[in-house]
Scaffold this motif. Structure first.
Motif, PDB file in Angstrom:
ATOM      1  N   ASN A   2     -13.866   7.732  -2.820  1.00 33.62           N
ATOM      2  CA  ASN A   2     -12.614   7.418  -3.534  1.00 33.62           C
ATOM      3  C   ASN A   2     -12.572   5.964  -3.979  1.00 33.62           C
ATOM      4  OD1 ASN A   2     -11.516   9.945  -3.486  1.00 33.62           O
ATOM      5  ND2 ASN A   2     -10.307   9.612  -1.644  1.00 33.62           N
ATOM      6  N   GLN A   3     -13.043   5.063  -3.095  1.00 31.53           N
ATOM      7  CA  GLN A   3     -13.044   3.639  -3.400  1.00 31.53           C
ATOM      8  C   GLN A   3     -13.924   3.372  -4.625  1.00 31.53           C
ATOM      9  OE1 GLN A   3     -14.519   1.216  -0.182  1.00 31.53           O
ATOM     10  NE2 GLN A   3     -13.740  -0.667  -1.081  1.00 31.53           N
ATOM     11  N   LYS A   4     -15.097   3.976  -4.643  1.00 32.26           N
ATOM     12  CA  LYS A   4     -16.040   3.824  -5.757  1.00 32.26           C
ATOM     13  C   LYS A   4     -15.420   4.361  -7.051  1.00 32.26           C
ATOM     14  CE  LYS A   4     -20.931   4.745  -6.748  1.00 32.26           C
ATOM     15  NZ  LYS A   4     -21.094   5.656  -7.855  1.00 32.26           N
ATOM     16  N   ARG A   5     -14.761   5.496  -6.953  1.00 34.13           N
ATOM     17  CA  ARG A   5     -14.113   6.119  -8.119  1.00 34.13           C
ATOM     18  C   ARG A   5     -13.037   5.200  -8.705  1.00 34.13           C
ATOM     19  NH1 ARG A   5     -13.946   8.729 -12.460  1.00 34.13           N
ATOM     20  NH2 ARG A   5     -12.027   9.790 -12.985  1.00 34.13           N
ATOM     21  N   VAL A   6     -12.217   4.631  -7.850  1.00 37.11           N
ATOM     22  CA  VAL A   6     -11.137   3.741  -8.296  1.00 37.11           C
ATOM     23  C   VAL A   6     -11.741   2.508  -8.986  1.00 37.11           C
ATOM     24  CG1 VAL A   6      -9.232   2.249  -7.534  1.00 37.11           C
ATOM     25  CG2 VAL A   6      -9.488   4.539  -6.574  1.00 37.11           C
ATOM     26  N   GLU A  26      -1.272   3.785 -13.333  1.00 35.96           N
ATOM     27  CA  GLU A  26      -2.207   4.337 -14.308  1.00 35.96           C
ATOM     28  C   GLU A  26      -3.573   4.593 -13.658  1.00 35.96           C
ATOM     29  OE1 GLU A  26      -3.697   3.559 -18.874  1.00 35.96           O
ATOM     30  OE2 GLU A  26      -2.826   1.889 -17.769  1.00 35.96           O
ATOM     31  N   LEU A  27      -3.980   3.680 -12.795  1.00 35.34           N
ATOM     32  CA  LEU A  27      -5.246   3.849 -12.064  1.00 35.34           C
ATOM     33  C   LEU A  27      -5.217   5.107 -11.202  1.00 35.34           C
ATOM     34  CD1 LEU A  27      -6.116   0.231 -11.044  1.00 35.34           C
ATOM     35  CD2 LEU A  27      -7.740   1.892 -11.937  1.00 35.34           C
ATOM     36  N   SER A  34      -5.239   9.538  -4.764  1.00 38.54           N
ATOM     37  CA  SER A  34      -3.830   9.366  -4.376  1.00 38.54           C
ATOM     38  C   SER A  34      -3.465   7.888  -4.238  1.00 38.54           C
ATOM     39  CB  SER A  34      -3.554  10.076  -3.053  1.00 38.54           C
ATOM     40  OG  SER A  34      -4.164   9.347  -1.996  1.00 38.54           O
ATOM     41  N   LYS A  35      -2.200   7.602  -4.490  1.00 44.47           N
ATOM     42  CA  LYS A  35      -1.698   6.226  -4.429  1.00 44.47           C
ATOM     43  C   LYS A  35      -1.944   5.615  -3.048  1.00 44.47           C
ATOM     44  CE  LYS A  35       2.145   3.671  -6.331  1.00 44.47           C
ATOM     45  NZ  LYS A  35       3.367   3.788  -7.113  1.00 44.47           N
ATOM     46  N   TYR A  40      -4.943   2.001   0.376  1.00 40.91           N
ATOM     47  CA  TYR A  40      -5.690   1.913   1.631  1.00 40.91           C
ATOM     48  C   TYR A  40      -6.915   1.012   1.410  1.00 40.91           C
ATOM     49  CZ  TYR A  40      -8.791   3.191   5.457  1.00 40.91           C
ATOM     50  OH  TYR A  40      -9.644   3.143   6.532  1.00 40.91           O
ATOM     51  N   HIS A  41      -7.560   1.163   0.249  1.00 38.11           N
ATOM     52  CA  HIS A  41      -8.773   0.394  -0.058  1.00 38.11           C
ATOM     53  C   HIS A  41      -8.477  -0.971  -0.679  1.00 38.11           C
ATOM     54  CE1 HIS A  41     -11.497   3.593   1.011  1.00 38.11           C
ATOM     55  NE2 HIS A  41     -10.811   4.444   0.257  1.00 38.11           N
ATOM     56  N   PHE A  42      -7.392  -1.065  -1.435  1.00 41.90           N
ATOM     57  CA  PHE A  42      -7.064  -2.313  -2.148  1.00 41.90           C
ATOM     58  C   PHE A  42      -5.600  -2.644  -1.944  1.00 41.90           C
ATOM     59  CE2 PHE A  42     -10.257   0.136  -4.467  1.00 41.90           C
ATOM     60  CZ  PHE A  42     -11.335  -0.741  -4.402  1.00 41.90           C
TER      61      PHE A  42
END
Length: 188
Positions: A2-6, A26-27, A34-35, A40-42
């Motif tokens: 998910n982190q890579k995708r974002v 938008e991201l 999910s928001k 969680y990552h950023f």
């Protein structure tokens, strides 16, 4: 994952729309992450910007290291391979953010000096790698042995950045490879 995708989605959106004009909502929508997972990552958009800068640095380093290792090819052929790769990237982004580093540097918030320093270090490292390639070119007899390698490496990068910008304004990626050919002709 998910982190890579974002990061990948943000890398595209920041160049297409601009860092300031891309919202976290938008991201979430475009990445389909999910928001809560995004946050969680950023913790904020600036942290994400740093992740995006790291993403571009890793992408470019991988491509550069790949061409550095192909010693069987001439220096010019290796550099042109890398520039074709850059050109394809510029075209696939529809000429937005010709040079991701300059685009993101300009868009970085004033107080984000650590991000700007990271981009500066990338260019310092890039110049060292170009110097290495030019040295190989001189040793192989591709370029005359009177060139001042570090000065020419600095000029090459300045030249490349200008070519990337002009290719963006003219919507013509061939500017990138043509400019490099002209540059190498001056070194023979």
């Amino acid at each position: 994952m998910n982190q890579k995708r974002v990061i990948e989605v943000a890398a595209t959106l920041f160049l297409e729309k601009g860092f300031a004009y891309t919202s976290m909502d938008e991201l979430v929508r475009v990445s389909k992450v999910s928001k809560s997972n995004v946050y969680y990552h950023f913790s904020d958009k600036e942290e994400l910007l740093e992740g995006v800068v790291d993403y571009w640095i890793e992408t470019y380093q991988r491509a550069i290291d790949q061409i550095l290792s192909q010693n069987q090819l001439s220096v010019e052929d290796r550099v042109q391979m890398f520039l074709k790769h850059l050109s394809q990237g510029v075209q696939s982004r529809e000429y937005k953010g010709g040079c991701p580093f300059i685009t993101l540097y300009i868009q970085s918030p004033t107080h984000a000096s650590h991000i700007k320093e990271k981009i500066g270090l990338f260019f310092t490292g890039l110049q060292m790698k170009v110097s290495l390639l030019l040295k190989q070119g001189v040793e192989k007899g591709e370029f005359r042995n009177t060139i001042h390698i570090d000065e020419v490496a600095a000029l090459f990068i300045t030249n490349l950045e200008g070519a990337l910008f002009i290719s963006e304004t003219l919507k013509d990626a061939t500017v990138i490879t043509k400019t490099a050919s002209q540059f190498f002709n001056l070194l023979r």
